[in-house]
Design an enzyme around this catalytic site. Sequence first.
Site, PDB file in Angstrom:
ATOM      1  N   ARG A  49      18.944  52.310   7.541  1.00  0.00           N
ATOM      2  CA  ARG A  49      20.961  51.713   6.519  1.00  0.00           C
ATOM      3  C   ARG A  49      21.744  52.395   8.451  1.00  0.00           C
ATOM      4  O   ARG A  49      21.793  53.110   8.662  1.00  0.00           O
ATOM      5  CB  ARG A  49      21.214  53.991   6.090  1.00  0.00           C
ATOM      6  N   ASP A  51      25.801  52.425   8.981  1.00  0.00           N
ATOM      7  CA  ASP A  51      27.074  52.820   8.519  1.00  0.00           C
ATOM      8  C   ASP A  51      28.243  52.009   8.761  1.00  0.00           C
ATOM      9  O   ASP A  51      28.250  50.722   9.148  1.00  0.00           O
ATOM     10  CB  ASP A  51      27.166  54.092   9.311  1.00  0.00           C
ATOM     11  N   ARG A 196      25.182  54.653  18.768  1.00  0.00           N
ATOM     12  CA  ARG A 196      26.982  55.065  19.289  1.00  0.00           C
ATOM     13  C   ARG A 196      27.640  56.006  20.770  1.00  0.00           C
ATOM     14  O   ARG A 196      28.043  55.965  21.061  1.00  0.00           O
ATOM     15  CB  ARG A 196      27.720  54.874  18.060  1.00  0.00           C
TER      16      ARG A 196
END
Length: 282
Positions: A49, A51, A196
């Site tokens: 999944r 974001d 990230r």
Amino acid sequence: MRIAMGVEYDGSGFAGWQWQPGRRTVQEELEKALGRVADEPVRIVCAGRTDAGVHATAQVLHFDTGAARRPYSWVMGSNSRLPPDVRVLWATPVPDDFHARASAIARHYRYVILNRGMASALRRRQLTTVHLPLAVAPMREAAAHLLGEHDFSSFRAQGCQSRSPNRYLHFIHVEREGDRMHIDICANAFLHHMVRNIAGVLIDVGTGRQPADWARQVLEARDRAAGGVTAPPDGLYFAGIHYPAAFGLPRHPIFDHLPADARRYSPAECRENSISLPSNSG
């Protein structure tokens, strides 16, 4: 019948992959389109999944259906019903024991940076701009501290729901092409915001704000508060999944960099709480 699909999407217009009431998501768009092609409700499972604002060039999903369609029909029928920021790239029948997430051995993310004084007018939502000059050598030195199996608590979001912070990072490649910089990261699996947060640390090292050894210090702290800022989602791409060859799915050539032993482990052994794998120089 179980069908596997490869999908790409521009995440800038979505609230993320997963269904969210009242918000536009990639899963919702795909399930609506596939349901119309199958003429029945379809529920999909993805490899990973993403974001809000995160893109994909090689997302993989699977679904079960009673509809008999050729692979070409799944691809073209879905694309004719999808918005322009989502596209199905391929479709193929797979055995019932294939699972888009659990069968994956390794995952690849790419973080794309525009390193120049001015932001891009054309791709402002598809990359992250860093105005200060980035030095590749210290970024590579910093990345080397993260290779192998570690507790990545310092690189996980506070809301991460994974039971274990341990992950095996196979390689990090930092490359410059003109004013673009690519950070390619491959691991058995990733924690929420892990890529990230790694990119944020490497950017701080590349600009000279921190020394290369800071990456090791952050890792060893096992505390998110010790890390740097979370890099923006715009430059992040879900770029590839590596599955056992028996499934016959398309494979990105970057997985040729995986250690040979890593490709021999079964999917069950390489799930979220991975066993130790041989070290890799990266």
